[in-house]
Design a protein around this motif. Structure first.
Motif, PDB file in Angstrom:
ATOM      1  N   SER A 266       8.774   2.232   4.019  1.00 52.93           N
ATOM      2  CA  SER A 266       8.330   2.853   3.182  1.00 52.93           C
ATOM      3  C   SER A 266       8.301   2.790   1.665  1.00 52.93           C
ATOM      4  O   SER A 266       8.417   3.328   0.969  1.00 52.93           O
ATOM      5  CB  SER A 266       9.015   4.291   3.812  1.00 52.93           C
TER       6      SER A 266
ATOM      7  N   TYR B 267       2.896  10.283   4.186  1.00 47.15           N
ATOM      8  CA  TYR B 267       1.614  11.111   4.045  1.00 47.15           C
ATOM      9  C   TYR B 267       0.600   9.558   3.682  1.00 47.15           C
ATOM     10  O   TYR B 267      -0.595   9.357   4.117  1.00 47.15           O
ATOM     11  CB  TYR B 267       0.791  11.849   3.373  1.00 47.15           C
TER      12      TYR B 267
ATOM     13  N   THR C 200       0.246   4.810   3.702  1.00 50.12           N
ATOM     14  CA  THR C 200       0.443   3.850   3.253  1.00 50.12           C
ATOM     15  C   THR C 200       0.318   2.690   2.398  1.00 50.12           C
ATOM     16  O   THR C 200      -0.756   3.124   1.673  1.00 50.12           O
ATOM     17  CB  THR C 200       0.200   3.066   4.722  1.00 50.12           C
TER      18      THR C 200
ATOM     19  N   ARG D  12      -4.594   6.898   3.405  1.00 51.77           N
ATOM     20  CA  ARG D  12      -3.981   8.000   3.923  1.00 51.77           C
ATOM     21  C   ARG D  12      -3.490   8.461   4.963  1.00 51.77           C
ATOM     22  O   ARG D  12      -4.579   7.603   6.454  1.00 51.77           O
ATOM     23  CB  ARG D  12      -4.851   9.692   3.301  1.00 51.77           C
ATOM     24  N   ARG D  13      -2.538   8.916   5.414  1.00 52.05           N
ATOM     25  CA  ARG D  13      -2.280   8.994   7.465  1.00 52.05           C
ATOM     26  C   ARG D  13      -3.663  10.096   7.740  1.00 52.05           C
ATOM     27  O   ARG D  13      -4.280   9.248   8.651  1.00 52.05           O
ATOM     28  CB  ARG D  13      -1.454   9.655   7.712  1.00 52.05           C
ATOM     29  N   ASP D  14      -4.155  11.333   7.577  1.00 56.96           N
ATOM     30  CA  ASP D  14      -4.936  11.788   7.363  1.00 56.96           C
ATOM     31  C   ASP D  14      -5.664  12.513   6.712  1.00 56.96           C
ATOM     32  O   ASP D  14      -5.846  12.331   5.760  1.00 56.96           O
ATOM     33  CB  ASP D  14      -4.276  12.854   8.778  1.00 56.96           C
TER      34      ASP D  14
ATOM     35  N   SER E 268      -1.643  15.095   2.649  1.00 54.71           N
ATOM     36  CA  SER E 268      -2.423  13.510   2.849  1.00 54.71           C
ATOM     37  C   SER E 268      -3.568  13.168   1.044  1.00 54.71           C
ATOM     38  O   SER E 268      -3.059  12.250   0.412  1.00 54.71           O
ATOM     39  CB  SER E 268      -2.770  13.215   3.402  1.00 54.71           C
TER      40      SER E 268
ATOM     41  N   HIS F  97      -2.177  11.122  -2.030  1.00 50.70           N
ATOM     42  CA  HIS F  97      -3.405   9.330  -2.174  1.00 50.70           C
ATOM     43  C   HIS F  97      -3.636   8.913  -3.153  1.00 50.70           C
ATOM     44  O   HIS F  97      -3.316   7.907  -3.588  1.00 50.70           O
ATOM     45  CB  HIS F  97      -5.099   9.800  -1.097  1.00 50.70           C
TER      46      HIS F  97
END
Length: 182
Positions: free
Chosen positions: A22, A40, A42, A54-56, A61, A65
């Motif tokens: 991270s 949130y 990556t 973004r995760r979701d 998020s 982003h």
């Protein structure tokens, strides 16, 4: 999807990007920057291209982003090119000079104001009235420029003080004189 967040980041040839779980570490000719990423988003690297995903689709998020894409892009640009903020000093007798690494300001106070630069920031002065704050971390350069401006912000009646280059100061009308005879 975020229009800013989905844009890829191109890494110049002189810049190295290291991705840990991270944490993003960017090294370049100007210096080294690192930043922790929230859960949130990556960051992935494919050759010379960085992409932030973004995760979701939750609200936080989506917010993170675009923010972290911009922060990582600023890190890459900072270690390769650097950033600068220009300040203008206006007023009779107001001037600046660099002494060693420190900035000395004569701003009409009974004393000189001395500002020491943080790590990675340099000062330069042109014509005693133009101050250039430069460095590789955009956030630190902006905060240092704001700290210098806060020594004597531009006042609205005569426009005297320290302002950013290109900043427009709204002027107010002063007092009106006595009018008419009795």
């Amino acid at each position: 999807m975020s229009r800013i967040g989905k844009r890829p980041i191109t890494v110049p040839p002189k810049v190295q990007v290291t991705l840990d779980n991270s944490k993003v570490v960017v090294k370049g000719p100007k210096g080294e920057l690192s930043r922790e990423l929230p859960v949130y988003v990556t960051v992935s690297q494919d050759g010379e291209i960085l992409t932030v995903t973004r995760r979701d689709d939750s609200r936080i998020s989506r917010q993170m982003h675009g923010l972290f894409r911009t922060l990582v892009a600023n890190m890459v640009e900072g270690v390769s090119k650097g950033f600068e903020r220009r300040l203008e000093i206006q007023g009779v007798g107001y001037r600046a000079q660099v002494q060693g690494r420190n900035l000395i300001l004569n701003m009409g106070y009974s004393h000189q104001v001395q500002i020491a630069p943080p790590e990675g920031v340099q000062f330069a002065v042109e014509n005693n009235t133009n101050v250039i704050v430069s460095g590789y971390d955009k956030e630190v350069v902006g905060n240092t420029a704001a700290k210098i401006r806060s020594v004597r912000p531009p006042e609205p009646y005569k426009g005297k003080g320290i302002r950013y280059a290109g900043e427009v100061v709204r002027r107010k009308a002063g007092k009106t004189g006595k009018s008419g005879k009795k």
